[in-house]
Design a protein around this motif. Structure first.
Motif, PDB file in Angstrom:
ATOM      1  N   TYR A 161      13.158   5.996  -0.777  1.00 57.49           N
ATOM      2  CA  TYR A 161      11.808   6.542  -0.910  1.00 57.49           C
ATOM      3  C   TYR A 161      11.155   6.572   0.472  1.00 57.49           C
ATOM      4  O   TYR A 161      11.490   5.788   1.360  1.00 57.49           O
ATOM      5  N   ASP A 162      10.191   7.465   0.630  1.00 55.84           N
ATOM      6  CA  ASP A 162       9.504   7.602   1.918  1.00 55.84           C
ATOM      7  C   ASP A 162       8.229   6.767   1.980  1.00 55.84           C
ATOM      8  O   ASP A 162       7.909   6.195   3.021  1.00 55.84           O
ATOM      9  N   ILE A 163       7.501   6.711   0.855  1.00 55.09           N
ATOM     10  CA  ILE A 163       6.223   6.008   0.798  1.00 55.09           C
ATOM     11  C   ILE A 163       6.118   5.292  -0.546  1.00 55.09           C
ATOM     12  O   ILE A 163       6.601   5.806  -1.562  1.00 55.09           O
ATOM     13  N   PHE A 164       5.487   4.143  -0.538  1.00 53.20           N
ATOM     14  CA  PHE A 164       5.279   3.362  -1.760  1.00 53.20           C
ATOM     15  C   PHE A 164       3.784   3.203  -1.988  1.00 53.20           C
ATOM     16  O   PHE A 164       3.066   2.687  -1.143  1.00 53.20           O
ATOM     17  N   LEU A 165       3.319   3.663  -3.151  1.00 51.48           N
ATOM     18  CA  LEU A 165       1.910   3.563  -3.535  1.00 51.48           C
ATOM     19  C   LEU A 165       1.828   2.653  -4.758  1.00 51.48           C
ATOM     20  O   LEU A 165       2.273   3.020  -5.838  1.00 51.48           O
ATOM     21  N   VAL A 182       7.864   0.019   7.631  1.00 49.85           N
ATOM     22  CA  VAL A 182       7.689   0.240   9.062  1.00 49.85           C
ATOM     23  C   VAL A 182       6.224   0.144   9.462  1.00 49.85           C
ATOM     24  O   VAL A 182       5.883   0.343  10.629  1.00 49.85           O
ATOM     25  N   SER A 183       5.353  -0.130   8.503  1.00 52.75           N
ATOM     26  CA  SER A 183       3.932  -0.297   8.796  1.00 52.75           C
ATOM     27  C   SER A 183       3.359  -1.349   7.851  1.00 52.75           C
ATOM     28  O   SER A 183       3.931  -1.624   6.791  1.00 52.75           O
ATOM     29  N   PHE A 305      -0.786   1.561  -0.041  1.00 57.20           N
ATOM     30  CA  PHE A 305       0.506   2.183   0.252  1.00 57.20           C
ATOM     31  C   PHE A 305       1.122   1.560   1.489  1.00 57.20           C
ATOM     32  O   PHE A 305       0.457   0.878   2.284  1.00 57.20           O
ATOM     33  N   VAL A 306       2.403   1.814   1.645  1.00 54.52           N
ATOM     34  CA  VAL A 306       3.141   1.352   2.818  1.00 54.52           C
ATOM     35  C   VAL A 306       4.224   2.377   3.125  1.00 54.52           C
ATOM     36  O   VAL A 306       4.780   3.007   2.210  1.00 54.52           O
ATOM     37  N   LEU A 307       4.508   2.590   4.404  1.00 55.64           N
ATOM     38  CA  LEU A 307       5.567   3.511   4.837  1.00 55.64           C
ATOM     39  C   LEU A 307       6.887   2.746   4.879  1.00 55.64           C
ATOM     40  O   LEU A 307       6.948   1.633   5.401  1.00 55.64           O
TER      41      LEU A 307
END
Length: 342
Positions: A161-165, A182-183, A305-307
């Motif tokens: 996955y690219d982003i987690f919300l 990564v963030s 969210f997180v990247l």
């Protein structure tokens, strides 16, 4: 035919690859260079003049001109002479390298697929955000809904996955702590727990739930996986009736499954997120009321969210989505579904 070094150069193959990518309809072209311009550059590589160019060193063996008397001659090679198309391509390559113009291959960044793992309670507003996002950008936004706990486990195990919300900030923080982000997590919205029933309720609600024999099933999301399920358990425990109503509780894997129970009429009561209360397809079904937990404090959950480290989408696409989901346009969508925005 002897091939010159110019003919074998990487610039030639660069241009020919662009020509291949430009075949087909204009809508499907990956390059943003005019096709005629590319053809002109490519033609420059194919043109070969045939005047002789003397080498620096003498050659005694018979040469290709037919001399066989062993006298000293300079070898006469048929070498390519760079044409105007070649020099034009060479100048362009220097310009691209210097950063004066964007490389045509970068146009592919707008043609992306972005995968967003989204908590089930946020699926309803995110479906509208997805529509608006895809109208603005050419890429595709894929939403993967689920409980925050289940999605967290998938991400830690390497899901691409690219982003987690998530519906609770503790889950993005867990992903970050496991080295899968990564963030640092960033808060986006705040939600609230609500109660739904087929029939009108009576105050106090906890007594009505406990004594009403018509309430044979109560839907709650799994507390171990879904933040809103944990909030529902907290509310019932605070009122001292969790153990008493537990035999009638039906656990859903996520808030999405709880909402399906409501829409299908499978249950007589349910605890869910405020987005269901505001959704067009659900707000006119039964009766709704927001709940409070912990001596009057609103039962709220911060969503963020997180990247992700395993992201496969281009960085440009990920940044575009983050900018869009934090924009006033997306904020209006979240507010429409009852969420507070930061």
């Amino acid at each position: 035919m002897i091939q010159s070094r110019e003919y074998k150069s990487s610039l030639k193959y660069f241009v020919q690859n662009l020509l291949k990518r430009n075949k087909g309809s204009r809508q499907k072209r990956k390059s943003n260079l005019p096709l005629r311009f590319l053809n002109e550059i490519n033609d420059g590589f194919q043109e070969r003049s045939h005047f002789a160019v003397k080498r620096k060193y003498p050659y005694y063996a018979p040469n290709e001109c037919g001399h066989t008397n062993g006298q000293k001659y300079f070898r006469h090679d048929k070498r390519s002479t760079p044409s105007h198309g070649y020099w034009l391509g060479f100048i362009l390559l220097i310009a691209f390298t210097a950063g004066l113009f964007p490389l045509p291959i970068q146009a592919q960044d707008s043609d992306h697929t972005l995968k967003v793992a989204v908590a089930a309670n946020l699926l309803l507003p995110m479906q509208e955000v997805k529509k608006l996002y895809e109208e603005k950008y050419s890429g595709e936004l894929i939403l993967i809904p689920g409980s925050s706990g289940k999605l967290t486990a998938q991400i830690i195990n390497g899901a691409p996955y690219d982003i987690f919300l998530a519906a609770d900030m503790k889950y993005p923080q867990q992903v970050f702590n496991e080295g899968r982000a990564v963030s640092r997590p960033e808060a986006l919205t705040r939600g609230r727990l609500v109660f739904w029933s087929k029939t009108r309720t009576e105050a106090p609600l906890e007594e009505w739930l406990q004594k009403n024999s018509d309430i044979k099933s109560i839907a709650i999301a799994q507390p171990e996986l879904a933040p809103y399920g944990q909030r529902a358990k907290d509310w019932l425990s605070e009122k001292g009736i969790y153990e008493k109503v537990l035999p009638r509780v039906i656990f859903g894997e996520s808030i999405g499954q709880v909402n399906q129970y409501i829409r299908s009429g499978t249950v007589e009561a349910a605890f869910t997120a405020i987005s269901a209360m505001q959704a067009e397809v659900m707000k006119d079904i039964g009766y709704w009321q927001p709940l409070t937990v912990n001596s009057g404090e609103a039962s709220q959950l911060d969503h963020g969210f997180v990247l992700l480290e395993n992201a496969v989408a281009p960085e440009l696409a990920i940044n575009q989505f983050v900018e869009f989901v934090k924009s006033p346009i997306a904020a209006q969508v979240f507010q429409k579904f009852g969420y507070e925005t930061y």
